[in-house]
Design a protein around this motif. Structure first.
Motif, PDB file in Angstrom:
ATOM      1  N   ALA A 139      58.234  39.262  33.375  1.00 54.70           N
ATOM      2  CA  ALA A 139      59.587  39.572  33.843  1.00 54.70           C
ATOM      3  C   ALA A 139      59.621  40.918  34.562  1.00 54.70           C
ATOM      4  N   ALA A 140      58.883  41.892  34.024  1.00 55.52           N
ATOM      5  CA  ALA A 140      58.840  43.209  34.663  1.00 55.52           C
ATOM      6  C   ALA A 140      58.161  43.133  36.021  1.00 55.52           C
ATOM      7  N   ARG A 183      61.840  43.731  44.593  1.00 51.44           N
ATOM      8  CA  ARG A 183      62.143  44.972  45.306  1.00 51.44           C
ATOM      9  C   ARG A 183      61.036  45.333  46.299  1.00 51.44           C
ATOM     10  N   ARG A 227      56.363  35.832  41.880  1.00 51.47           N
ATOM     11  CA  ARG A 227      57.805  35.662  42.110  1.00 51.47           C
ATOM     12  C   ARG A 227      58.134  34.190  42.385  1.00 51.47           C
ATOM     13  N   ALA A 276      60.510  41.389  38.556  1.00 55.43           N
ATOM     14  CA  ALA A 276      61.628  42.257  38.954  1.00 55.43           C
ATOM     15  C   ALA A 276      61.171  43.262  40.004  1.00 55.43           C
ATOM     16  N   HIS A 277      60.009  43.866  39.794  1.00 53.36           N
ATOM     17  CA  HIS A 277      59.489  44.808  40.783  1.00 53.36           C
ATOM     18  C   HIS A 277      59.045  44.086  42.051  1.00 53.36           C
TER      19      HIS A 277
END
Length: 303
Positions: A65-66, A73, A13, A69-70
């Motif tokens: 990117a996946a 969260r 990230r 994104a996770h």
């Protein structure tokens, strides 16, 4: 995907946010080889490359990117878990409603609430913006547990005897001027420098205190009257005049506006007070402490 780790997610990230392995290493306090090892472990875990190297930095692959994104969260959920666990050891819990005059809502109140969310995660602080007469009414009626008001020269002499009073270090009134104005960059000026300036002043309900021109000036030139701080400061940024702003809100001015301090021997000044009932709850006491600490920090920066 059993080898996916929180450290790996955090590293991926940060690389996505900063755009390079080296920048992520500086931000996280890791060595660059350690960053590379974390990325390699994550790529082995998911079975895909996560970053594509470019001339300047890196970019995310679809798999990267996946993952990122996770990661946002998952890391947010872990942070929330830590706050909840920390709250179990904090004896302060419940809800405290804090009312404040509009200028104090720009910087002081939000930063104090943020401080409390870290120091006392079990305490829910609800900020409300209102004029001082409304704040005093709501504090008397029990709708508020803490009220932040301004007092001093040019303001009504409020009857505060029934409340516990806590003075907040807040600095005095400043003057906001547009970038490029003759006073821009002066830092501190003599009040006589304000003679002849055009003022942007407040407008509101009858009886509510308003910010006008510098209080000791006679016959100031009023260019515009508007109700909200964004409008007032927007007019200043556009070069249409100058306006008063409390020192505790000076750090909220937008791009195109700077502030100057005024030396005026005829001005006795204003102060900010936090008010509570005399029998104060632990939650309200914690809010007052956070307000005082935050106000002290803001005053040091301004000074």
């Amino acid at each position: 995907m059993a080898d996916v780790t929180l450290d790996g997610l955090r590293v991926c990230r940060e690389i996505a946010l900063t755009g390079s392995f080296s920048a992520a290493a500086r931000t996280l306090g890791y060595s660059q080889p350690a960053i590379s090892r974390q990325v390699a472990a994550m790529e082995a875990a998911v079975g895909y490359r996560l970053f594509a190297r470019e001339v300047r930095g890196v970019s995310l692959t679809p798999a990267g990117a996946a993952v990122v994104a996770h990661a946002a969260r998952i890391l947010g959920a872990v942070s929330g878990l830590h706050r909840e666990i920390d709250a179990l050891g904090d004896r302060l819990a419940g809800r405290v409603t804090v009312g404040a005059f509009p200028a104090s809502m720009a910087v002081l109140i939000p930063r104090a609430v943020a401080r409390l969310s870290t120091e006392h995660p079990g305490l829910v602080v609800a900020p409300i913006e209102a004029a001082t007469p409304t704040l005093l009414h709501d504090l008397r009626s029990g709708r508020l547990q803490v009220a932040v008001i301004a007092t001093g020269q040019g303001l009504p002499d409020y009857d505060l005897d029934e409340f516990a009073r806590y003075r907040l270090p807040s600095g005095d009134l400043c003057v906001a001027v547009p970038t490029g104005h003759r006073l821009d960059g002066a830092g501190r000026i003599d009040v006589r420098e304000l003679i002849g300036e055009t003022w942007i002043v407040g407008a509101g309900s009858a009886g509510d205190p308003q910010f006008g021109a510098w209080p000791t000036l006679t016959d100031p030139v009023i260019g515009h009257r508007v109700a909200g701080w964004p409008a007032r400061l927007g007019l200043v940024a556009a070069g249409l005049g100058i306006c008063l702003i409390p020192g505790l809100a000076a750090r909220s001015v937008p791009r195109g506006v700077t502030t100057v301090i005024v030396d005026d021997p005829s001005w006795s000044g204003r102060a900010a007070l936090a008010l509570t009932e005399k029998s104060v709850s632990d939650g309200a006491r914690a809010v007052v402490a956070a307000l005082r600490t935050t106000a002290e920090e803001l005053q040091r920066v301004q000074g």
